[in-house]
Write an enzyme that holds these catalytic residues in place. Structure first.
Site, PDB file in Angstrom:
ATOM      1  N   ASP A 274      -4.638   5.951   1.979  1.00 24.22           N
ATOM      2  CA  ASP A 274      -4.195   5.407   0.700  1.00 24.22           C
ATOM      3  C   ASP A 274      -3.057   4.408   0.882  1.00 24.22           C
ATOM      4  OD1 ASP A 274      -4.026   5.552  -2.303  1.00 24.22           O
ATOM      5  OD2 ASP A 274      -2.026   6.296  -1.815  1.00 24.22           O
TER       6      ASP A 274
ATOM      7  N   GLU B 113      -7.582   1.721   2.408  1.00 25.22           N
ATOM      8  CA  GLU B 113      -7.461   1.093   1.095  1.00 25.22           C
ATOM      9  C   GLU B 113      -6.377   0.021   1.242  1.00 25.22           C
ATOM     10  OE1 GLU B 113      -6.003   1.687  -3.469  1.00 25.22           O
ATOM     11  OE2 GLU B 113      -5.042   2.675  -1.788  1.00 25.22           O
TER      12      GLU B 113
END
EC number: 2.4.1.18
Length: 729
Positions: free
Chosen positions: A407, A460
């Site tokens: 993330d 990401e």
């Protein structure tokens, strides 16, 4: 300060100096700190014979004695009497060598962090083929003045079990009789002697929920995995395999059926509910929003405090292992969101762990994240780097996880991420790249692929940072895949436009192919796109009810035709009308209506089509697997592409009509003469389409079209994507 005062006030830094067993050639002595005791007898645990008694030192709670005769016991216990009665305890301070063993090799390999630190269950040999169970505790708190273990086993009294500080800043102690299931925390005092909020174990394997947030001793050796067949199955080149990922928030995928039952489904209940659904829908992987323990439900797991513990909201660590195991036995891979970018300030967590910035950058211009009001790990500190890399390996090791989706990578890469001028510190070269974070991600990826070559890492990353999914030896970050955020934003912006305006935005639906093979991309329609006022995927679509559903179906099929692996957030596949709400379930009742059951049927068929036909996945990351047939027809808002397998053995044409106007004599350029057949049409009635007539089979003729030697003619339905297979001559 006298030792008794230190012990009484939980301020003893080196208890091994004063307590436990010491011996010379001809004698040994034992000293114990036992408040409220009136008599203490020493027992050899091997023989259960008394060695002698300890004498109370004046008016203190210290007891000691020297023994000049008799054999040195392997392990001894105390039989203690006090005004309330009698009890037996095994002296933890006799296990100095075993305690120090926790830090002998911790820095050698990342895996040693979770194999050595935290609460490690062990057996202690007491002689005569007897053993006792114990737990070895080790925690890093280099600037603390005192650390104690507190838990159910000592009434959370910090004066009972002071830990020993080592030269490397670790605190250690072996405590007999502490077993799996026992709750514990660390009582820590800062350098000035001030007591901090009680801390959960940074390497804790199991965590209690609010209000205690205590760590729980856990035995990782009990679960027996049954996924050996899967481990063989996942070997091979993932770039050439179909990968359709179902992104799931476990707390809101489905709630129990009883209206009065607001609880979550457990890991084991999800085995019975989620796995059959995913299998039926044809997804290849489940991706879980962060599973590491987190205190606040509303963070969805993106503010973790227990990186080594699967959240106990849904069950025990073994329950989660069972969930993963059952996924594997049903042919489903498991990816988890991993959050090394930041962590919250909750008192029981890592922030200012020993009164100083042990885990986070000290300067708030590097150590505080303005977007999430959370701390940023000090990516340059060796102990922090080992901690994070070890955690990545931990999930692959102990839980057989198949992949880590990392993330907020962009927030790690850039020192000025979400910061104004003057609010960030340039690197040594005056630039905005965080070299420490870059090298950490490279190290993490090298370790993952070295130890677990069948696993994968997915970034990401929302910028154009170069070579995110390229090997470290090529100068890349080393990720296996990268989310294609550009495709997601451009295509969603395009499809949200009224069809009459799409002609002016045609480049948004085609631009992604300019860079489609620069990285190994996953195409995501993630949770972030259906929350915080962005609306559901269905309600991003313009038009009346029928057009909204048709736009969604057309767009979904365009996504499956486009090069790149696929990811869809739960609810997209049923055309959920409401924006995602983490406090409630997906609106499964919508499947009573043909519109929503039709959308679901389309996603099921798209997954099957994508997996069954190599042309749609085998060269997802190779430019030879894709060719534009027509990307310039902005006036009619249509695009046509060719997807093919290796050496062109299989050819599938995908045509999308992004207007509600049917094209009754639409001509499509093709590579060869022969028969062409429709594989899937998103306008079919089974998907709640209009059922606009479309020839199931077509023959190519010698009419040159769209820079191709041959062409076919078809009736292109409105707001639809059609897949056409070349059958051959």
């Amino acid at each position: 300060m006298q030792i008794e005062t230190q012990l009484k006030n939980a301020q003893c830094t080196f208890p091994f100096t004063h307590l436990g067993l010491t011996h010379t050639k001809n004698a040994f002595s034992i000293t114990a700190w036992i408040p409220n005791a009136t008599a203490v007898k020493v027992i050899d645990l091997a023989t259960e014979k008394a060695i002698g008694t300890l004498k109370k030192q004046a008016a203190s709670d210290l007891f000691s004695a020297e023994f000049t005769k008799g054999k040195l016991p392997a392990v001894y216990a105390f039989e203690v009497k006090n005004p309330q009665g009698a009890y037996r305890i095994i002296d933890p301070y006799q296990f100095q060598d075993q305690a120090f063993h926790a830090v002998h090799f911790v820095d050698h390999l990342p895996k040693n962090v979770y194999q050595q630190l935290g609460a490690q269950l062990m057996d202690l040999d007491v002689g005569l083929a007897k053993s006792i169970s114990a737990t070895r505790f080790a925690v890093f708190a280099p600037n603390a003045s005192a650390v104690s273990i507190i838990g159910d086993f000592n009434y959370w009294d910090g004066s009972c079990l002071p830990m020993q500080k080592t030269d490397f800043g670790y605190w250690v102690l072996v405590v007999p009789g502490v077993n799996a299931g026992d709750k514990y925390k660390y009582q820590i005092k800062d350098a000035a002697g001030n007591e901090l909020p009680h801390k959960a174990d940074p390497i804790g394997f199991y965590a209690d929920q609010y209000p205690s947030h205590a760590s729980v001793v856990f035995d990782h050796e009990q679960y027996q995995w049954q996924d050996s067949k899967w481990q063989e199955q996942v070997k091979g080149d993932k770039y050439t395999q179909a990968m359709s990922i179902y992104e799931v928030h476990l707390g809101s995928w489905k709630r129990p059926s009883a209206e009065s039952d607001a609880r979550y489904l457990s890991y084991r209940e999800l085995v019975d509910e989620l796995i059959p659904y995913v299998t039926d829908m044809g997804y290849t992987h489940i991706e879980l929003l962060p599973i590491s323990e987190f205190p606040f439900d509303g963070s969805w797991g993106y503010q973790p405090v227990g990186l080594f513990a699967p959240t106990s909201r849904f069950g025990s660590p073994d329950d989660f292992k069972y969930f993963v195991d059952q996924c594997h036995q049903n042919g489903i891979g498991v990816i988890i969101d991993w959050v090394p970018a930041h962590f919250p300030e909750d008192g029981h967590g890592l922030a200012r762990f020993d009164g100083t910035h042990v885990y986070e950058y000290e300067d708030p211009r590097k150590g505080w994240h303005p977007d999430w009001n959370s701390c940023i790990y000090d990516f340059g500190k060796d102990t922090v780097r080992q901690f994070l890399v070890a955690n990545a390996l931990f999930w692959l090791d102990k839980y057989h996880i198949d992949g880590l989706r990392v993330d907020a990578v962009a927030s790690m890469l850039y020192l000025d991420y979400s910061r104004e001028d003057g609010d960030w510190i340039p690197n040594v070269d005056g630039g905005n790249h965080n070299y420490e974070a870059i090298s950490l991600l490279q190290w993490m990826n090298k370790e993952v692929y070295s130890h677990y070559p069948n696993a994968m890492t997915i970034a990401e990353e929302s910028t154009s940072f170069a070579k995110v999914s390229r090997p470290v030896f090529e100068g890349g970050l080393g990720f296996g895949f990268k989310w294609n955020m550009g495709w997601m934003h451009d295509s969603l912006h395009y499809i949200s436009k009224d069809p009459s305006y799409r002609r002016y935005h045609h480049g948004e639906i085609t631009f992604s192919m300019v860079y489609a093979f620069d990285e190994s991309f996953v195409l995501p329609i993630s949770h972030d796109e259906v929350v915080h006022g962005k609306g559901s995927l269905l309600h991003k679509m313009p038009g009346d009810e029928w057009q909204q559903a048709a736009n969604l179906r057309c767009y979904a099929a365009f996504m499956y035709a486009h090069p790149g692996k696929k990811l869809n957030f739960m609810g997209n596949e049923i055309g959920q009308a409401a924006e995602w709400n983490h406090d409630s379930s997906i609106n499964w009742h919508l499947l009573e209506f043909e519109k929503h059951s039709g959308i679901q049927a389309l996603y099921r068929d798209l997954n099957k089509l994508y997996a069954d036909y190599p042309a749609l996945h085998e060269l997802d990351h190779d430019h030879t697997g894709f060719e534009w047939i027509d990307h310039e027809n902005a006036e009619q808002s249509t695009v046509a592409m060719l997807r093919q397998s290796k050496a062109g053995k299989q050819q599938i044409y995908a045509v999308s009509n992004f207007t509600p106007v049917p094209r009754s004599t639409f001509r499509l350029g093709v590579k060869a003469l022969g028969e062409y057949t429709v594989l899937l049409n998103t306008d079919d009635k089974q998907y709640w389409g209009s059922g606009n007539s479309l020839n199931a089979k077509m023959l190519a003729d010698k009419t040159p079209w769209q820079n191709q030697t041959y062409s076919i003619e078809l009736s292109l339905p409105p707001l639809a994507t059609v897949f056409i297979l070349y059958k051959g001559k």
